[in-house]
Design a protein around this motif. Structure first.
Motif, mmCIF file in Angstrom:
data_model
loop_
_atom_site.group_PDB
_atom_site.id
_atom_site.type_symbol
_atom_site.label_atom_id
_atom_site.label_comp_id
_atom_site.label_asym_id
_atom_site.label_seq_id
_atom_site.Cartn_x
_atom_site.Cartn_y
_atom_site.Cartn_z
ATOM 1 N N ALA A 97 -2.494 -9.662 6.918
ATOM 2 C CA ALA A 97 -3.377 -9.223 5.859
ATOM 3 C C ALA A 97 -2.939 -7.857 5.370
ATOM 4 C CB ALA A 97 -4.825 -9.170 6.355
ATOM 5 N N GLY A 98 -3.240 -7.563 4.113
ATOM 6 C CA GLY A 98 -2.829 -6.307 3.524
ATOM 7 C C GLY A 98 -3.972 -5.575 2.849
ATOM 8 N N VAL A 99 -3.838 -4.265 2.789
ATOM 9 C CA VAL A 99 -4.784 -3.422 2.077
ATOM 10 C C VAL A 99 -4.050 -2.173 1.613
ATOM 11 C CG1 VAL A 99 -5.585 -2.195 4.143
ATOM 12 C CG2 VAL A 99 -7.085 -2.395 2.150
ATOM 13 N N LEU A 100 -4.349 -1.699 0.418
ATOM 14 C CA LEU A 100 -3.765 -0.455 -0.054
ATOM 15 C C LEU A 100 -4.322 0.708 0.749
ATOM 16 C CD1 LEU A 100 -3.918 -1.008 -3.916
ATOM 17 C CD2 LEU A 100 -1.883 -1.052 -2.475
ATOM 18 N N GLU A 101 -3.449 1.659 1.077
ATOM 19 C CA GLU A 101 -3.903 2.816 1.832
ATOM 20 C C GLU A 101 -4.914 3.648 1.050
ATOM 21 O OE1 GLU A 101 0.406 3.466 3.928
ATOM 22 O OE2 GLU A 101 -1.095 5.054 4.190
ATOM 23 N N ALA A 102 -4.883 3.542 -0.278
ATOM 24 C CA ALA A 102 -5.877 4.231 -1.083
ATOM 25 C C ALA A 102 -7.284 3.740 -0.786
ATOM 26 C CB ALA A 102 -5.564 4.046 -2.565
ATOM 27 N N ASN A 103 -7.393 2.532 -0.259
ATOM 28 C CA ASN A 103 -8.676 1.990 0.165
ATOM 29 C C ASN A 103 -8.923 2.435 1.607
ATOM 30 O OD1 ASN A 103 -10.957 0.541 0.799
ATOM 31 N ND2 ASN A 103 -10.100 -1.467 0.249
ATOM 32 N N GLY A 104 -9.255 3.705 1.752
ATOM 33 C CA GLY A 104 -9.427 4.269 3.081
ATOM 34 C C GLY A 104 -10.507 3.587 3.886
ATOM 35 N N LEU A 105 -11.581 3.191 3.231
ATOM 36 C CA LEU A 105 -12.653 2.506 3.945
ATOM 37 C C LEU A 105 -12.164 1.173 4.496
ATOM 38 C CD1 LEU A 105 -15.621 2.418 4.798
ATOM 39 C CD2 LEU A 105 -16.134 1.352 2.597
ATOM 40 N N GLY A 106 -11.419 0.434 3.683
ATOM 41 C CA GLY A 106 -10.898 -0.836 4.145
ATOM 42 C C GLY A 106 -9.965 -0.688 5.326
ATOM 43 N N VAL A 107 -9.109 0.329 5.287
ATOM 44 C CA VAL A 107 -8.185 0.561 6.385
ATOM 45 C C VAL A 107 -8.944 0.870 7.664
ATOM 46 C CG1 VAL A 107 -6.365 2.066 7.266
ATOM 47 C CG2 VAL A 107 -6.317 1.319 4.876
#
Length: 125
Positions: A97-107
């Motif tokens: 799965a992937g998430v942009l690091e800009a999405n700090g909450l998701g990370v």
């Protein structure tokens, strides 16, 4: 469109090893994190490990600590999960799965936005 493609699953005996691969494409930014999750039918999906591209930082959930190693080949946009000392309890469909690091909450909360198709890992007793 973000595309994540897993490979490397299969059938192994307890105590054996497998290396899973996840090839990523289509991210709008080079700064993204890739995680491995796993799921048994009828049970909740659980995180296993993750790595972030910008600094190579890694995290492991308790079930993976000491047995699994996550790594990356950034030139090939590929993340690996080296699994050793496999146990029947590790049997599951493994997803990257992937998430942009800009999405700090998701990370930070393991809430990922993009998912691969999954690869089956079966560990026999």
């Amino acid at each position: 469109e973000v595309l994540l493609v897993e490979s490397g699953g299969g059938l192994v005996q307890a105590g054996g090893s497998l290396r899973l691969s996840c090839v990523a494409s289509g991210f709008i930014s080079d700064d993204y994190c890739i995680a491995w999750f796993r799921q048994v039918p009828g049970k909740k999906r659980e995180g296993v490990s993750r790595i972030c591209r910008s600094d190579g930082s890694t995290k492991y959930k308790n079930a993976a600590k000491g047995r699994f190693t996550i790594s990356s080949d950034n030139a090939k946009n590929t993340v690996f999960l080296q699994m050793t000392s496999l146990e029947p309890e590790d049997t599951a469909v493994y997803y990257c799965a992937g998430v942009l690091e800009a999405n700090g909450l998701g990370v930070s909360t393991w809430q990922y936005d993009y998912w691969g198709q999954g690869t089956q890992v079966t560990v026999s007793a």
